[in-house]
Design an enzyme around this catalytic site. Structure first.
Site, mmCIF file in Angstrom:
data_model
loop_
_atom_site.group_PDB
_atom_site.id
_atom_site.type_symbol
_atom_site.label_atom_id
_atom_site.label_comp_id
_atom_site.label_asym_id
_atom_site.label_seq_id
_atom_site.Cartn_x
_atom_site.Cartn_y
_atom_site.Cartn_z
ATOM 1 N N TYR A 240 44.056 52.736 11.001
ATOM 2 C CA TYR A 240 42.906 52.026 10.731
ATOM 3 C C TYR A 240 42.975 50.362 10.687
ATOM 4 O O TYR A 240 42.019 49.856 11.570
ATOM 5 C CB TYR A 240 42.904 52.296 8.968
ATOM 6 C CG TYR A 240 41.399 52.142 8.518
ATOM 7 C CD1 TYR A 240 40.445 53.332 8.375
ATOM 8 C CD2 TYR A 240 41.154 51.171 7.940
ATOM 9 C CE1 TYR A 240 39.275 53.212 7.926
ATOM 10 C CE2 TYR A 240 39.735 50.752 7.391
ATOM 11 C CZ TYR A 240 38.851 52.031 7.568
ATOM 12 O OH TYR A 240 37.641 51.604 7.016
ATOM 13 N N LYS A 249 35.692 46.434 11.118
ATOM 14 C CA LYS A 249 35.832 45.733 9.884
ATOM 15 C C LYS A 249 35.846 44.280 9.742
ATOM 16 O O LYS A 249 35.259 43.480 9.074
ATOM 17 C CB LYS A 249 36.663 46.546 8.793
ATOM 18 C CG LYS A 249 36.378 48.139 8.666
ATOM 19 C CD LYS A 249 35.211 48.110 8.198
ATOM 20 C CE LYS A 249 34.909 49.689 8.012
ATOM 21 N NZ LYS A 249 33.595 50.203 7.590
#
Length: 402
Positions: A240, A249
């Site tokens: 992630y 992100k």
């Protein structure tokens, strides 16, 4: 009218159909979880929610409508029912959300279309300008597998891969309903895959929305915008935060700073780091299912639902709790998840997890049921033997002033 008896059809965590009655019941359950309206009877902020039909975007929409009397527009991209298939779950959730909004008298409408496109931006801007003049808040909550660049026409596809080195990921799978621990080997992304994921899941489209609104002088003084993000545990970091999604992100966070420069003090942009949740986006990420099942068992009563976290975010945006940020200017809603004692307990279970023990050490049945609920299945009180109306109209906005 199209009454059908519907049976769940799924491969792993992906369902190919949804249940209208179950989706309606899920929204009703979330609505009941939202805090009671504030004592102030004045109309709430004019809000644009991009990604209003699922996950944190749906939760933020419901809390905004019920608790904070928001007005405005929600945007989602959902497929209608056909002769062979039900509509997407988000279609049915939006239909019910619109009914609840109407019951409260909220001046809030919904637009179905690709938020990445110039056409939807133009339509949304026109609707907001005609109905409200200016907006106070933009909530950006999109997770998508692909994005067509409206300038170049190039289609970018996001991937879920580690960066730098290959990664063997523990996974939670079910064989005939029995939870088992599997393993998946994920090849490291190349630069083109990393960049494509950034183009889809990063901040480029968020910034384009701000540009579209600003070009029409629709940003009210004190305007705020937030984009939902996630950091997560070092357990899931390789796939992630340190992977392609993490690169996206990071771009989202960099974009917040760029938007603040563009706003020149007339408004503020922040990323919001939410805690773990079972969403249609998160179930596609290897290791997240196992991690979330363990986390839910460890967290117990401290577990925060998407509605709990959306309520906390709205309180901060409304000024009730103050908009505290971390040293990277991010709003944090994940303190319950990142509590060191919680993380240590999750790590201990993760390291020793195997097929023989996982049902006793993680909430695997809960996780599987939560995945079904995303599509309207496994909802208590819903009779799945009764035929359901699958052809549900997309909500039509009332005329201005009604």
């Amino acid at each position: 009218m199209s009454l059908r008896e519907i049976k769940p059809g799924n491969r792993g965590y992906l369902y190919v159909n949804s249940h209208p009655t179950g989706c309606r019941a899920v929204v009703d359950d979330m609505w009941r979880q939202t805090p009671d309206p504030t004592g102030d009877d004045r109309p709430g902020p004019v809000t644009l929610v991009i990604g209003s039909s699922a996950g944190y975007g749906l939760a933020a929409t419901l809390v905004g409508l019920r608790t904070h009397r928001m007005r405005g527009l929600g945007i989602a991209f959902e497929s209608p029912a056909t002769e062979r298939r039900t509509a997407g779950a988000g279609w049915y959730r939006t239909a019910r959300t619109a009914e609840l909004a109407a019951e409260t008298g909220a001046d809030f409408t919904f637009l179905n279309g690709d938020a990445f496109s110039d056409e939807v931006k133009d339509e949304a801007v026109d609707q907001l300008a005609a109905r409200f003049g200016m907006i106070d808040l933009l909530v950006y909550s999109i997770a998508a597998p692909r994005r067509t660049d409206p300038v170049t026409g190039e289609v970018h596809h996001s991937v879920i891969k580690p960066i730098g080195t290959d990664y063997r990921a523990k996974t939670l799978v079910f064989e005939d309903g029995v939870p088992q621990i599997g393993e998946m080997c994920l090849r490291a992304a190349d630069e083109a895959e990393r960049e494509a994921t950034v183009q889809v899941m990063g901040g480029t489209d968020w910034r384009m929305w701000i540009d579209a609104l600003q070009s029409k002088d629709l940003l009210a003084d004190g305007f705020r915008t937030v984009a939902l993000s996630y950091v997560g545990s070092d357990i899931t970091a390789p796939i992630y935060r340190a992977g392609t999604i993490g690169a996206a992100k990071q771009h989202l966070e960099d974009t917040a700073r760029a938007i603040n420069t563009r706003l020149q003090g007339t408004g503020r942009a922040h990323t919001v780091v939410a805690g773990a949740a079972v969403t249609q986006a998160s179930t596609a990420i290897p290791s997240i299912a196992l991690y979330t099942g363990i986390l839910h068992r460890v967290a117990g009563d401290s577990w925060q639902t998407t509605v709990d976290q959306a309520a906390a975010l709205w309180n901060r945006l409304a000024g009730d709790a103050g908009l505290d940020v971390d040293d990277q200017d991010r709003v944090r809603l994940d303190d319950w998840e990142m509590n060191p004692e919680v993380q240590a307990a999750v790590r201990a279970i993760w390291d020793r997890s195997d097929t023989d023990s996982i049902a006793a050490t993680a909430d695997t049945s809960w996780f599987r049921d939560q995945v079904g609920r995303l599509y309207g299945w496994n909802v208590p009180g819903v009779d799945y033997e009764v035929a359901a109306e699958t052809t549900v109209p997309w909500p039509t906005p009332a005329p201005c002033g009604i």
